[in-house]
Design an enzyme around this catalytic site. Structure first.
Site, PDB file in Angstrom:
ATOM      1  N   GLU A   1       0.749  -1.341   0.031  1.00 55.07           N
ATOM      2  CA  GLU A   1       0.106  -0.070  -0.269  1.00 55.07           C
ATOM      3  C   GLU A   1       0.933   1.254   0.106  1.00 55.07           C
ATOM      4  OE1 GLU A   1      -4.097  -1.821   1.989  1.00 55.07           O
ATOM      5  OE2 GLU A   1      -2.480  -0.943   3.443  1.00 55.07           O
TER       6      GLU A   1
ATOM      7  N   CYS B   1       3.227   8.748   0.917  1.00 52.99           N
ATOM      8  CA  CYS B   1       3.978   7.780   1.650  1.00 52.99           C
ATOM      9  C   CYS B   1       4.355   6.387   1.134  1.00 52.99           C
ATOM     10  CB  CYS B   1       2.869   7.669   2.829  1.00 52.99           C
ATOM     11  SG  CYS B   1       3.497   6.472   4.186  1.00 52.99           S
TER      12      CYS B   1
ATOM     13  N   GLY C   1       7.056  -1.712   5.907  1.00 56.79           N
ATOM     14  CA  GLY C   1       8.220  -2.290   5.690  1.00 56.79           C
ATOM     15  C   GLY C   1       9.513  -1.105   6.533  1.00 56.79           C
ATOM     16  N   GLU C   2      10.767  -1.878   6.773  1.00 52.86           N
ATOM     17  CA  GLU C   2      11.842  -1.178   7.335  1.00 52.86           C
ATOM     18  C   GLU C   2      12.700  -0.762   5.974  1.00 52.86           C
ATOM     19  OE1 GLU C   2      12.902   0.647   9.827  1.00 52.86           O
ATOM     20  OE2 GLU C   2      14.630   0.728   8.849  1.00 52.86           O
TER      21      GLU C   2
ATOM     22  N   SER D   1      12.462   6.812   7.027  1.00 50.30           N
ATOM     23  CA  SER D   1      12.131   6.795   8.250  1.00 50.30           C
ATOM     24  C   SER D   1      12.482   5.439   8.742  1.00 50.30           C
ATOM     25  CB  SER D   1      10.436   6.899   8.515  1.00 50.30           C
ATOM     26  OG  SER D   1      10.217   6.689   9.884  1.00 50.30           O
TER      27      SER D   1
ATOM     28  N   SER E   1      12.270   6.604  14.310  1.00 47.44           N
ATOM     29  CA  SER E   1      11.212   6.281  15.293  1.00 47.44           C
ATOM     30  C   SER E   1      11.541   5.965  16.618  1.00 47.44           C
ATOM     31  CB  SER E   1      10.364   4.957  14.513  1.00 47.44           C
ATOM     32  OG  SER E   1       9.790   5.490  13.418  1.00 47.44           O
ATOM     33  N   LEU E   2      11.579   7.020  17.383  1.00 46.15           N
ATOM     34  CA  LEU E   2      11.889   6.619  18.785  1.00 46.15           C
ATOM     35  C   LEU E   2      10.900   6.074  19.800  1.00 46.15           C
ATOM     36  CD1 LEU E   2      14.816   7.555  19.922  1.00 46.15           C
ATOM     37  CD2 LEU E   2      13.611   9.468  21.045  1.00 46.15           C
TER      38      LEU E   2
ATOM     39  N   ASN F   1      -2.959   5.326  16.201  1.00 42.66           N
ATOM     40  CA  ASN F   1      -4.016   5.013  15.310  1.00 42.66           C
ATOM     41  C   ASN F   1      -4.231   3.497  15.670  1.00 42.66           C
ATOM     42  OD1 ASN F   1      -4.688   7.293  13.555  1.00 42.66           O
ATOM     43  ND2 ASN F   1      -2.546   6.715  12.679  1.00 42.66           N
TER      44      ASN F   1
HETATM   45  N1  SAH Z   1      10.074   1.043   9.647  1.00 43.29           N
HETATM   46  C1  SAH Z   1       9.937   2.488   9.591  1.00 43.29           C
HETATM   47  C2  SAH Z   1       9.004   3.157   8.585  1.00 43.29           C
HETATM   48  C3  SAH Z   1       7.694   2.693   8.508  1.00 43.29           C
HETATM   49  S1  SAH Z   1       6.536   3.148   9.966  1.00 43.29           S
HETATM   50  C4  SAH Z   1      10.002   2.992  11.094  1.00 43.29           C
HETATM   51  O1  SAH Z   1       9.753   2.240  11.955  1.00 43.29           O
HETATM   52  O2  SAH Z   1      10.275   4.070  10.969  1.00 43.29           O
HETATM   53  C5  SAH Z   1       6.343   4.884   9.648  1.00 43.29           C
HETATM   54  C6  SAH Z   1       5.895   5.522  10.818  1.00 43.29           C
HETATM   55  O3  SAH Z   1       4.677   5.232  11.562  1.00 43.29           O
HETATM   56  C7  SAH Z   1       6.848   5.133  12.289  1.00 43.29           C
HETATM   57  O4  SAH Z   1       7.320   6.268  12.892  1.00 43.29           O
HETATM   58  C8  SAH Z   1       6.200   4.184  13.034  1.00 43.29           C
HETATM   59  O5  SAH Z   1       6.400   4.404  14.520  1.00 43.29           O
HETATM   60  C9  SAH Z   1       4.491   4.956  12.621  1.00 43.29           C
HETATM   61  N2  SAH Z   1       3.674   4.252  13.147  1.00 43.29           N
HETATM   62  C10 SAH Z   1       3.411   2.727  13.110  1.00 43.29           C
HETATM   63  N3  SAH Z   1       2.320   2.207  13.532  1.00 43.29           N
HETATM   64  C11 SAH Z   1       1.432   3.417  14.219  1.00 43.29           C
HETATM   65  C12 SAH Z   1       0.202   3.402  14.455  1.00 43.29           C
HETATM   66  N4  SAH Z   1      -0.430   2.238  14.760  1.00 43.29           N
HETATM   67  N5  SAH Z   1      -0.186   4.796  14.702  1.00 43.29           N
HETATM   68  C13 SAH Z   1       0.516   5.705  14.440  1.00 43.29           C
HETATM   69  N6  SAH Z   1       1.633   5.702  14.085  1.00 43.29           N
HETATM   70  C14 SAH Z   1       2.237   4.378  13.765  1.00 43.29           C
END
Ligand code: SAH
Length: 357
Positions: free
Chosen positions: A104, A117, A173-174, A205, A227-228, A303
């Site tokens: 997606e 995105c 994905g990462e 990210s 992503s912290l 979310n």
């Molecule tokens: N793997 C990478 C990129 C994909 S996730 C990463 O971890 O950064 C992209 C962003 O969406 C990240 O900051 C992640 O923490 C956030 N994210 C994932 N699940 C989420 C959710 N349910 N609600 C809000 N943000 C979320």
């Protein structure tokens, strides 16, 4: 390499998808066809600037070269098979890949931007507790061609007045776990022989794969978001288990060692989880961790996921958290949820679920 160039009948990179290839690669192909090297740029221009989907369209190439390319290569173009539209203008594209896997991408129009995105893997192996994609596990890495197909699919969905202004690898994905293909994708996106997109408009990210993060920042000028989500190792181990391998101090040290200019552009993402990481003490610890870096913080409303006890912090709590960061002179923004009604919001991307529901 020179040896291959002499074998006119045995193409290098035979069978490749041209949307995976860099200028160097295409120059090799062109040489193995016995053609002059300027043809490489011509071909790539057809593909990335003019959106050609077949070699037949490349009318200014000699017919012999066109048939050689047709015989030995392909141009991949997975298409979006389904588009969901949110009442807020957000659009989610479901893209079917050649092997039937689906990923997606999300088009997010805001006042003066249109952000795309993008996904980098089918599924994800990082197992973050709050993320829908994590529940799929990792199916496979995406190729560069597949990553780029999200851009062409998205462009087809835009209104006449819209243009994608920003590209964020924040989908499924990462990205740094698919490093070589990501870097190739970025090269194609940013090169003048490719899509000519400014690297300042691209953000990768990561959950914090430290060695790859350092490599990315040395090798490409794109922006980085980390992503912290937690200010103690104990909590981060739980929310983002990769923390057991690259704990907070290692992650932040790596950011600290960046040249100041790069450092000040790093964004730290922080998903706000009620009663989990949203206390005043958390905000104060976050200030201590981030202040030496001069980085930015992006607070994200969580979310909700089905069957998860986690809940998002209230707006009041998020704003109070933001105020503490701002009082300490940090740049802190709040990311509003977009596309919630079509499950296109942050962390909700999970094609497997979409396909079966
Ligand atoms: N793997 C990478 C990129 C994909 S996730 C990463 O971890 O950064 C992209 C962003 O969406 C990240 O900051 C992640 O923490 C956030 N994210 C994932 N699940 C989420 C959710 N349910 N609600 C809000 N943000 C979320």
């Amino acid at each position: 390499m020179n040896a291959t160039r002499q074998h006119v009948s045995e193409p290098t990179l035979a069978g490749s998808d041209f949307r995976d290839l860099t200028l160097d690669d295409v120059e090799q192909v062109v040489a193995s066809a016995g053609e002059r090297s300027y043809r490489a740029r011509q071909i790539l221009h057809w593909i990335h600037a003019r959106g050609a989907e077949s070699f037949d369209e490349m009318r200014d190439l000699p017919a012999s070269l066109r048939s050689y390319l047709k015989l030995n290569f392909r141009i991949g173009h997975p298409v979006s098979s389904f588009v969901s539209r949110s009442s807020d203008g957000t659009r989610k594209l479901l893209i079917r890949l050649d092997d039937g896997e689906e990923i997606e991408s999300v088009i997010i129009p805001t006042e003066n931007r249109v952000t795309l995105c993008m996904s980098s893997q089918v599924g994800c192996a990082m197992a973050c507790e709050f993320c829908a994609t994590a529940r799929m596990g990792l199916h496979r890495n995406m190729t560069s061609s597949e990553m780029l197909s999200q851009i062409s699919a998205a462009r087809r969905e835009l209104n006449a007045s819209e243009e994608i202004t920003n590209y964020v690898f924040m989908g499924m994905g990462e990205p740094l776990a698919n490093y070589p293909r990501l870097v190739r994708t970025l090269a194609i996106m940013t090169s003048e022989w490719g899509m000519g997109i400014s690297p300042r408009r691209i953000t990768v990210s990561t959950v914090g794969l430290v060695p790859m993060m350092e490599r990315l920042l040395n090798e490409t000028p794109v922006n980085l978001a980390v992503s912290l989500h937690a200010t103690t190792n104990e909590l981060r181990d739980r929310l983002a288990p990769i923390n057991k391998r690259y704990p907070l101090e290692v992650l932040l040290d790596a950011c600290c060692n960046l040249p100041i200019k790069r450092r000040s552009r790093v964004t730290f993402e922080y998903v706000m989880l009620a009663g989990v990481n949203d206390s005043i003490a958390d905000a104060r610890r976050l200030v201590k961790l981030i202040a030496p870096l001069r980085g930015k913080v992006n607070l994200i409303f969580f979310n909700p996921l089905p069957d998860s006890p986690l809940q998002t912090s209230s707006r009041a709590v998020v704003e109070a958290f933001q105020a503490i960061l701002r009082n300490a002179n940090l740049t802190a923004t709040i990311r509003e949820s977009r596309g919630l009604d079509i499950a296109a919001a942050c962390g909700q991307l999970c094609a497997e679920q979409r396909a079966t529901d």
